[in-house]
Design a protein around this motif. Structure first.
Motif, PDB file in Angstrom:
ATOM      1  N   LYS A  58       8.364  26.893   3.878  1.00 59.74           N
ATOM      2  CA  LYS A  58       7.486  25.721   3.846  1.00 59.74           C
ATOM      3  C   LYS A  58       6.732  25.687   2.529  1.00 59.74           C
ATOM      4  O   LYS A  58       6.444  26.733   1.963  1.00 59.74           O
ATOM      5  CB  LYS A  58       6.504  25.778   5.020  1.00 59.74           C
ATOM      6  N   PRO A  59       6.356  24.534   2.033  1.00 61.68           N
ATOM      7  CA  PRO A  59       6.663  23.230   2.625  1.00 61.68           C
ATOM      8  C   PRO A  59       8.105  22.806   2.340  1.00 61.68           C
ATOM      9  O   PRO A  59       8.652  23.121   1.288  1.00 61.68           O
ATOM     10  CB  PRO A  59       5.673  22.292   1.925  1.00 61.68           C
TER      11      PRO A  59
ATOM     12  N   GLU B 144       4.854  20.913   6.511  1.00 58.24           N
ATOM     13  CA  GLU B 144       4.133  22.137   6.139  1.00 58.24           C
ATOM     14  C   GLU B 144       4.085  23.129   7.291  1.00 58.24           C
ATOM     15  O   GLU B 144       3.986  22.848   8.394  1.00 58.24           O
ATOM     16  CB  GLU B 144       2.726  21.801   5.685  1.00 58.24           C
TER      17      GLU B 144
END
Length: 139
Positions: free
Chosen positions: A98-99, A139
């Motif tokens: 992530k992101p 996210e």
């Protein structure tokens, strides 16, 4: 439903899913210009996962791992709305850091709603006036 890494033996089915899905959903594009070869051209160097049930391929995602980017997510039109896309997105999230990012054509309202319902946020709209897309982030 099983999610696994695609092999070249899967490519004939993946080409067909890519073509059928785009021809059905991309109402803004010229479907006559779409070909089976597009899959190979548009997924060069990408990590491809697929969803299958009883050895029947239901959809796929192609990922560009260096950028944590989902480049393509396509489900066979016969299996749309049955949770295939969600499983592929979840598997993509597990594979990358992530992101994560993706681009979604602004006119593709069904896809935009799908991503937003799965926790993706719109970051910025880009592109030429006739080819607008949203950069989205998870996210």
């Amino acid at each position: 439903m099983n999610i696994r890494v695609a092999s070249e033996l899967d490519y004939p089915d993946l080409r067909l899913i890519y073509l059928k899905s785009r021809r059905k959903s991309f109402h803004w594009a010229d479907i006559e210009e779409m070909t089976l070869d597009d899959f190979d051209k548009h997924t060069v160097g990408e990590y491809i996962i697929l969803a299958e049930e009883d050895t029947h391929i239901l959809g796929f995602a192609s990922l560009y791992l260096p950028d944590n980017f989902i480049h393509h997510l396509f489900v066979h039109p016969d299996f749309s709305g049955k949770g295939v896309g969600g499983q592929l997105v979840n598997a993509s999230i597990e594979k990358m850091n992530k992101p994560l990012r993706l681009k979604c054509v602004s006119e593709n309202q069904k896809a935009m709603k799908f991503y937003e319902n799965n926790g993706w946020k719109k970051v910025v709209e880009e592109g030429k006036p006739e080819e607008k897309y949203w950069v989205m982030e998870y996210e």
